[in-house]
Scaffold this motif. Structure first.
Motif, PDB file in Angstrom:
ATOM      1  N   TYR A  57      -4.745  -5.448  -1.902  1.00 23.84           N
ATOM      2  CA  TYR A  57      -6.172  -5.756  -1.950  1.00 23.84           C
ATOM      3  C   TYR A  57      -6.419  -7.258  -1.802  1.00 23.84           C
ATOM      4  N   TYR A  86      -1.382  -1.738  -5.196  1.00 20.62           N
ATOM      5  CA  TYR A  86      -2.680  -1.729  -4.519  1.00 20.62           C
ATOM      6  C   TYR A  86      -3.403  -3.064  -4.686  1.00 20.62           C
ATOM      7  N   ASP A  96       0.833  -1.204   0.000  1.00 21.59           N
ATOM      8  CA  ASP A  96       0.000   0.000   0.000  1.00 21.59           C
ATOM      9  C   ASP A  96       0.870   1.258   0.000  1.00 21.59           C
ATOM     10  N   LEU A 156      -8.402   0.963  -0.489  1.00 23.14           N
ATOM     11  CA  LEU A 156      -7.603   0.544  -1.644  1.00 23.14           C
ATOM     12  C   LEU A 156      -8.368   0.740  -2.951  1.00 23.14           C
ATOM     13  N   LYS A 190      -8.209   4.346  -3.930  1.00 23.57           N
ATOM     14  CA  LYS A 190      -6.886   4.681  -4.461  1.00 23.57           C
ATOM     15  C   LYS A 190      -6.720   4.149  -5.887  1.00 23.57           C
TER      16      LYS A 190
END
Length: 195
Positions: free
Chosen positions: A88, A84, A65, A103, A106
């Motif tokens: 995830y 990500y 992350d 996430l 983002k």
């Protein structure tokens, strides 16, 4: 700590002696907070390797992350999305819904930057569904506002206006009349090409 730099998976067990991966991760966070993204990235990468070697999935998710955030800041959105997605997958296994939402948001920002509009729309619609399922009107409205902006960027004025109207109706349901009117006005401006 600000929302952006908060660890994805927060239920890590404290250890007697900090392992090298965790030490690198903490140093990366410290450097990132001080604005040294390049050095921070190096420490997060080292932390990621250490976490992988120790089988620490939570650490891998957090380091991935952070690396994704750094890549996004540096406009390397393809790499950001890859980081990500790795985080995830781990958070999904742990059913960590709050991290999954963060996430997805983002990833949506990075996909929007890459003009991958259809994927970004899917993400925002999914986030809206999750917030609605948790009966979180504030989260729903924030995600819908991002979706309305995305539709506008895509040239989908009517979808943008409709989304702003939906936001207005949510505010109206909570008797937020001023905010409801602001979003109704925004919908009209979008339709009249004034925004």
């Amino acid at each position: 700590m600000d929302e952006e730099n908060k660890d994805m998976v927060t239920n890590q067990e404290p250890s007697e002696a900090e392992d090298p991966g965790q030490a690198d991760y903490n140093k990366g966070k410290e450097l990132r907070a001080a604005g040294d993204e390049v050095q921070a990235a190096s420490f997060f990468h080292n932390a990621l390797v250490g976490f992988e070697q120790n089988g620490n999935d939570q650490g891998v998710a957090n380091a991935s992350d952070q690396l994704g955030d750094i890549c996004a800041v540096r406009q390397n959105h393809e790499k950001a999305i890859a980081h990500y997605q790795r985080a995830y997958a781990i958070c999904d296994k742990k059913n960590d819904m709050f991290s999954l939402i963060a996430l997805q948001k983002k990833m949506g920002v990075s996909q929007k930057a890459l003009k991958q509009f259809d994927e970004a729309v899917k993400i925002y619609l999914n986030v809206i569904d999750i917030y609605a399922g948790y009966n979180n009107p504030a989260g729903t409205v924030n995600a819908m506002e991002e979706l309305a902006k995305l539709y506008l960027e895509m040239g989908e004025r009517q979808k943008s206006a409709d989304t702003y109207r939906t936001i207005a109706s949510i505010h109206k349901n909570f008797k937020h009349n001023i905010q409801a009117q602001e979003f109704m006005d925004k919908a009209v401006q979008v339709e009249q090409d004034a925004i």
